[in-house]
Design a protein around this motif. Structure first.
Motif, PDB file in Angstrom:
ATOM      1  N   ASP A  12       0.873  -1.167  -0.006  1.00 59.49           N
ATOM      2  CA  ASP A  12       0.082   0.018  -0.063  1.00 59.49           C
ATOM      3  C   ASP A  12       0.740   1.268   0.159  1.00 59.49           C
ATOM      4  O   ASP A  12       0.425   2.457   0.059  1.00 59.49           O
ATOM      5  CB  ASP A  12      -1.061   0.067   1.232  1.00 59.49           C
ATOM      6  CG  ASP A  12      -1.660  -1.247   1.012  1.00 59.49           C
ATOM      7  OD1 ASP A  12      -2.502  -1.528   0.130  1.00 59.49           O
ATOM      8  OD2 ASP A  12      -2.117  -1.855   2.266  1.00 59.49           O
ATOM      9  N   VAL A  13       2.011   0.955   0.012  1.00 63.92           N
ATOM     10  CA  VAL A  13       2.915   2.347  -0.074  1.00 63.92           C
ATOM     11  C   VAL A  13       4.175   2.004  -1.035  1.00 63.92           C
ATOM     12  O   VAL A  13       4.294   0.922  -1.402  1.00 63.92           O
ATOM     13  CB  VAL A  13       3.539   2.556   1.426  1.00 63.92           C
ATOM     14  CG1 VAL A  13       2.492   2.752   2.530  1.00 63.92           C
ATOM     15  CG2 VAL A  13       4.576   1.174   1.776  1.00 63.92           C
ATOM     16  N   VAL A  36       1.618  13.068  -4.955  1.00 68.01           N
ATOM     17  CA  VAL A  36       2.730  12.743  -6.001  1.00 68.01           C
ATOM     18  C   VAL A  36       2.168  11.585  -6.915  1.00 68.01           C
ATOM     19  O   VAL A  36       1.236  11.123  -6.387  1.00 68.01           O
ATOM     20  CB  VAL A  36       4.033  12.515  -5.218  1.00 68.01           C
ATOM     21  CG1 VAL A  36       4.506  13.827  -4.776  1.00 68.01           C
ATOM     22  CG2 VAL A  36       4.159  11.279  -4.289  1.00 68.01           C
ATOM     23  N   VAL A  37       2.872  11.410  -8.042  1.00 65.58           N
ATOM     24  CA  VAL A  37       2.777  10.071  -8.712  1.00 65.58           C
ATOM     25  C   VAL A  37       4.012   9.308  -8.831  1.00 65.58           C
ATOM     26  O   VAL A  37       5.177   9.961  -8.988  1.00 65.58           O
ATOM     27  CB  VAL A  37       2.368  10.693 -10.219  1.00 65.58           C
ATOM     28  CG1 VAL A  37       2.318   9.267 -10.803  1.00 65.58           C
ATOM     29  CG2 VAL A  37       0.872  11.220 -10.162  1.00 65.58           C
ATOM     30  N   GLY A  38       4.017   8.180  -8.556  1.00 64.52           N
ATOM     31  CA  GLY A  38       5.053   7.276  -8.595  1.00 64.52           C
ATOM     32  C   GLY A  38       4.789   6.290  -9.800  1.00 64.52           C
ATOM     33  O   GLY A  38       3.735   5.809 -10.002  1.00 64.52           O
ATOM     34  N   SER A  48      -0.327   9.167  -5.162  1.00 62.00           N
ATOM     35  CA  SER A  48       0.111   8.733  -3.737  1.00 62.00           C
ATOM     36  C   SER A  48       0.022  10.055  -3.055  1.00 62.00           C
ATOM     37  O   SER A  48       0.190  11.448  -3.469  1.00 62.00           O
ATOM     38  CB  SER A  48       1.073   7.965  -3.549  1.00 62.00           C
ATOM     39  OG  SER A  48       1.184   6.988  -4.353  1.00 62.00           O
ATOM     40  N   VAL A  49       0.163  10.051  -1.521  1.00 66.01           N
ATOM     41  CA  VAL A  49       0.419  11.168  -0.913  1.00 66.01           C
ATOM     42  C   VAL A  49       1.374  10.887   0.120  1.00 66.01           C
ATOM     43  O   VAL A  49       1.807   9.581   0.413  1.00 66.01           O
ATOM     44  CB  VAL A  49      -0.956  11.266   0.186  1.00 66.01           C
ATOM     45  CG1 VAL A  49      -1.308  10.091   1.081  1.00 66.01           C
ATOM     46  CG2 VAL A  49      -0.686  12.589   1.059  1.00 66.01           C
ATOM     47  N   ILE A  50       2.150  11.868   0.389  1.00 65.44           N
ATOM     48  CA  ILE A  50       3.290  11.760   1.153  1.00 65.44           C
ATOM     49  C   ILE A  50       3.187  11.497   2.473  1.00 65.44           C
ATOM     50  O   ILE A  50       2.302  12.200   3.034  1.00 65.44           O
ATOM     51  CB  ILE A  50       4.413  12.905   0.979  1.00 65.44           C
ATOM     52  CG1 ILE A  50       4.760  13.295  -0.514  1.00 65.44           C
ATOM     53  CG2 ILE A  50       5.540  12.820   1.844  1.00 65.44           C
ATOM     54  CD1 ILE A  50       5.718  14.547  -0.879  1.00 65.44           C
ATOM     55  N   ASP A  51       3.607  10.391   3.030  1.00 69.79           N
ATOM     56  CA  ASP A  51       3.121  10.144   4.383  1.00 69.79           C
ATOM     57  C   ASP A  51       4.435  10.580   5.385  1.00 69.79           C
ATOM     58  O   ASP A  51       3.949  11.063   6.660  1.00 69.79           O
ATOM     59  CB  ASP A  51       3.036   8.670   4.568  1.00 69.79           C
ATOM     60  CG  ASP A  51       1.820   8.234   4.852  1.00 69.79           C
ATOM     61  OD1 ASP A  51       0.648   9.174   5.106  1.00 69.79           O
ATOM     62  OD2 ASP A  51       1.367   7.102   5.168  1.00 69.79           O
ATOM     63  N   ASN A  52       5.562  10.366   5.071  1.00 69.11           N
ATOM     64  CA  ASN A  52       6.531  10.508   6.111  1.00 69.11           C
ATOM     65  C   ASN A  52       7.799  10.788   5.376  1.00 69.11           C
ATOM     66  O   ASN A  52       8.363  10.397   4.066  1.00 69.11           O
ATOM     67  CB  ASN A  52       6.804   9.313   6.957  1.00 69.11           C
ATOM     68  CG  ASN A  52       7.768   9.533   7.961  1.00 69.11           C
ATOM     69  OD1 ASN A  52       7.955  10.676   8.506  1.00 69.11           O
ATOM     70  ND2 ASN A  52       8.608   8.755   8.569  1.00 69.11           N
ATOM     71  N   ARG A  61       2.064   6.823   0.664  1.00 62.28           N
ATOM     72  CA  ARG A  61       0.844   6.095   0.680  1.00 62.28           C
ATOM     73  C   ARG A  61       0.182   6.076  -0.417  1.00 62.28           C
ATOM     74  O   ARG A  61      -0.487   7.035  -0.927  1.00 62.28           O
ATOM     75  CB  ARG A  61       0.091   6.342   1.907  1.00 62.28           C
ATOM     76  CG  ARG A  61      -1.354   5.670   2.072  1.00 62.28           C
ATOM     77  CD  ARG A  61      -1.879   5.993   3.479  1.00 62.28           C
ATOM     78  NE  ARG A  61      -2.086   7.167   3.743  1.00 62.28           N
ATOM     79  CZ  ARG A  61      -3.072   7.918   3.336  1.00 62.28           C
ATOM     80  NH1 ARG A  61      -4.018   7.552   2.872  1.00 62.28           N
ATOM     81  NH2 ARG A  61      -2.940   9.291   3.875  1.00 62.28           N
ATOM     82  N   ILE A  62      -0.114   5.076  -1.305  1.00 63.84           N
ATOM     83  CA  ILE A  62      -0.955   4.847  -2.556  1.00 63.84           C
ATOM     84  C   ILE A  62      -2.044   4.914  -2.272  1.00 63.84           C
ATOM     85  O   ILE A  62      -3.014   4.111  -1.617  1.00 63.84           O
ATOM     86  CB  ILE A  62      -0.541   3.491  -2.981  1.00 63.84           C
ATOM     87  CG1 ILE A  62       0.833   3.247  -3.618  1.00 63.84           C
ATOM     88  CG2 ILE A  62      -1.460   3.291  -4.498  1.00 63.84           C
ATOM     89  CD1 ILE A  62       1.474   1.956  -3.742  1.00 63.84           C
TER      90      ILE A  62
END
Length: 245
Positions: A12-13, A36-38, A48-52, A61-62
């Motif tokens: 999920d990440v 962001v997009v990976g 995704s969103v930047i978690d840490n 996190r996707i």
């Protein structure tokens, strides 16, 4: 949204490390909560969103997964006779944007540039970086492969056995590229062999015809620079098979 090549993919990440992390943190100055997009070079991309953000990695996190139809449906490789650095870099950048599947740097008799060993390895790493950056810019999800610098006899090992080989040659007077394309198959890979600044010697063209089954073709009555010939041929092949235009 900013795009990044995934360093490691989890369930999920995903994680960004090294140059990708530095670009996100130092250059773009993104923060937790930013989107962001990976992409992972398999044809998929992950919103995704930047978690840490940690000292050596960024955890994202996707939110969703997609497989966009942005890659060329016909695999077209460029075999480029070694030329001056800026010209090779330009071909790699523009070829990536257009959709080439990969590039093989070729030692040719009339190449002005001669690189071996560590110098050749370093140059390939630089070319790979250029391809990666161009992939992000053009929203590709699979970066073109930049192969090691090779000689004529090593070409065949890099590409599938059913590869269709084309070699634009200024002395070819009867066979035009556009007419040859009509005989080729979209489901088979195509490799276009482009000469360096001084072009190919006749013996090199003959070797390609005999050992690779390459078809010698004309691009028209005008003599093109090596970088122009590479991009023009790639565009014509991809256009013929419906991947451009």
């Amino acid at each position: 949204m900013n795009r990044f090549k995934i360093t490691e993919l989890g369930r999920d990440v995903f994680w960004l490390r090294d140059a990708e992390r530095e670009h996100l943190v130092r250059v773009l100055r993104l923060s937790p909560g930013d989107l962001v997009v990976g992409y992972d070079n398999t044809g998929r991309e992950y919103t995704s969103v930047i978690d840490n953000i940690e000292d050596k990695s960024v955890t994202c996190r996707i939110l969703s997964t997609d497989q966009p139809d942005v890659e060329a449906h016909t695999s077209v490789f460029v075999v480029a006779g070694l030329s001056k650095g800026e010209k090779m870099e330009w071909v790699i950048q523009k070829g990536t944007e257009l959709g080439m599947a990969g590039l093989i740097p070729l030692r040719a008799k009339r190449s002005i540039v001669h690189i071996e060993g560590k110098k050749a390895q370093d140059r390939v790493l630089r070319w790979q970086k250029i391809a990666s950056e161009a992939s992000k810019q053009s929203h590709r999800v699979q970066e073109p492969e930049i192969f090691e610098v090779c000689d004529w006899k090593e070409l065949k090992k890099h590409l599938p056995e059913n590869t269709q080989w084309l070699i634009p040659y200024e002395e070819e007077k009867t066979q035009r590229l556009t007419s040859v394309l009509g005989t080729m198959k979209a489901e088979h890979p195509t490799a276009v062999i482009i000469g360096p600044e001084g072009g190919f010697e006749e013996t090199e063209v003959a070797w390609a015809q005999e050992n690779l089954g390459a078809q010698s073709v004309s691009l028209g009555p005008r003599i093109l620079r090596t970088e122009t010939a590479a991009v023009a041929t790639l565009t014509l092949v991809l256009g013929h098979f419906g991947d451009i235009g």
